[in-house]
Design an enzyme around this catalytic site. Structure first.
Site, mmCIF file in Angstrom:
data_model
loop_
_atom_site.group_PDB
_atom_site.id
_atom_site.type_symbol
_atom_site.label_atom_id
_atom_site.label_comp_id
_atom_site.label_asym_id
_atom_site.label_seq_id
_atom_site.Cartn_x
_atom_site.Cartn_y
_atom_site.Cartn_z
ATOM 1 N N LYS A 122 39.393 51.453 38.245
ATOM 2 C CA LYS A 122 39.090 50.907 39.517
ATOM 3 C C LYS A 122 40.241 50.220 40.303
ATOM 4 O O LYS A 122 40.841 49.584 39.567
ATOM 5 C CB LYS A 122 37.790 49.888 39.428
ATOM 6 C CG LYS A 122 36.685 50.391 38.667
ATOM 7 C CD LYS A 122 35.476 49.365 38.031
ATOM 8 C CE LYS A 122 36.015 48.236 37.499
ATOM 9 N NZ LYS A 122 34.943 47.287 37.360
ATOM 10 N N PHE A 143 27.778 46.651 35.541
ATOM 11 C CA PHE A 143 28.770 45.552 35.518
ATOM 12 C C PHE A 143 29.873 45.732 35.483
ATOM 13 O O PHE A 143 30.382 46.614 34.518
ATOM 14 C CB PHE A 143 28.130 44.482 34.344
ATOM 15 C CG PHE A 143 26.857 43.990 34.448
ATOM 16 C CD1 PHE A 143 26.617 42.768 35.152
ATOM 17 C CD2 PHE A 143 25.827 44.619 33.828
ATOM 18 C CE1 PHE A 143 25.208 42.337 35.245
ATOM 19 C CE2 PHE A 143 24.688 43.998 33.870
ATOM 20 C CZ PHE A 143 24.202 42.883 34.531
ATOM 21 N N ASP A 144 30.817 45.005 36.057
ATOM 22 C CA ASP A 144 32.400 44.897 35.745
ATOM 23 C C ASP A 144 32.104 43.713 34.575
ATOM 24 O O ASP A 144 31.239 42.755 34.633
ATOM 25 C CB ASP A 144 33.049 44.028 36.946
ATOM 26 C CG ASP A 144 34.403 43.570 36.501
ATOM 27 O OD1 ASP A 144 35.118 44.470 35.787
ATOM 28 O OD2 ASP A 144 34.609 42.225 36.667
ATOM 29 N N VAL A 145 32.918 43.877 33.561
ATOM 30 C CA VAL A 145 33.019 42.887 32.559
ATOM 31 C C VAL A 145 33.904 41.544 32.554
ATOM 32 O O VAL A 145 33.482 40.563 32.303
ATOM 33 C CB VAL A 145 33.077 43.820 31.295
ATOM 34 C CG1 VAL A 145 33.260 42.623 30.007
ATOM 35 C CG2 VAL A 145 31.847 44.559 31.165
ATOM 36 N N THR A 195 33.752 38.978 35.279
ATOM 37 C CA THR A 195 32.515 38.826 35.686
ATOM 38 C C THR A 195 31.416 38.161 34.303
ATOM 39 O O THR A 195 30.782 37.189 34.526
ATOM 40 C CB THR A 195 31.758 39.763 35.957
ATOM 41 O OG1 THR A 195 32.225 40.782 37.199
ATOM 42 C CG2 THR A 195 30.108 40.039 36.505
#
Length: 258
Positions: free
Chosen positions: A168, A20-22, A25
């Protein structure tokens, strides 16, 4: 919404791990960040569009944030945000904020709220998958987020930009993810479903890396998706984590009844 790439034979039941991206998201980064910018915005004339326009404000602010990420990829996120805060103030022709005010802005990350569906969805998904974080964040802030708004959710591994040394969409981060879950959890790259809201920071790189992916389209970004269409190949699209968790439960129930 659900499966959008029918040519992909993959099923939600075919993965062992969700990465997961946090922030944006799982965590409502935009509301948290906009609230944190209010000390600056309150000094502007009331005619300024920044005061009540969250999208306009954050688009302008994050241009500074992303520029610093690119130029100083090893800088911790909670040290990067104060620099972006000061640069944003200068762009608004405001006096330079104090060191304390800028520091306070950078230290608020752990208090940004989770979306209402996030924690119940993650607890449901944990029944079926390993859960792993891959985030453009520092170690202190993610620890506060996990202990605060994400309390009660068990993650199997956490990979941060601070640990990796880049932000990222750098492919280094996604290679680190693939290598890390193999080393720590014995999960292969093909068993990962990368789950994220950001098209540019996450899903374009996921395609380049050959990772399966699911888009959590919380902001209904159809226009942006069309612009990037040739660089994307996410298999699933959901409006929220709650919607994804429901789809996962349904597929596992159908598999068990066969």
């Amino acid at each position: 919404m659900g499966k959008v790439w029918d040519e992909d034979p993959a099923k939600l039941t075919g993965f062992k791990l969700l990465s997961f991206d946090v922030y944006s998201t799982l965590i409502d980064e935009k509301d948290g960040m906009f609230a944190g910018l209010q000390p600056l915005l309150s000094r502007l004339p009331t005619s300024k569009s920044y005061i009540n326009d969250k999208f306009h404000t954050l688009s302008a602010f994050q241009a500074f944030e992303w520029s610093i990420q690119r130029s100083r990829p090893t800088l911790r996120y909670n040290e990067l945000l104060p620099l972006a805060y000061k640069a944003f103030a200068a762009s608004l022709s405001l006096p330079e904020p104090s060191e304390q005010e800028a520091h306070d802005f950078g230290s608020q990350i752990g208090s940004w709220p989770a979306f209402p569906d996030t924690v119940p969805a993650l607890k449901a998904l944990k029944k079926h998958y390993r859960l792993v974080i891959l985030s453009n964040i520092d170690n202190d802030s993610i620890a506060r987020t996990i202990a605060g708004p994400l309390a009660g959710v068990e993650f199997d591994a956490i990979f941060t930009a601070q640990e990796i040394g880049s932000y990222k969409p750098d492919l280094k981060n996604f290679r680190y993810l693939a290598e890390g879950v193999k080393r720590e959890l014995d999960v292969e790259k093909g068993e990962i479903l990368h789950t994220a809201q950001s098209l540019t920071a996450d899903l374009v790189s996921a395609k380049t890396m050959g990772l399966s992916s699911a888009w959590i389209d919380r902001e209904k970004q159809e226009e942006k998706m069309q612009e990037l269409k040739e660089q994307l190949n996410f298999t699933w699209r959901f409006g929220s984590m709650g919607e994804m968790a429901e789809a996962v439960d349904k597929e596992f129930q159908e598999m068990q009844s066969e």
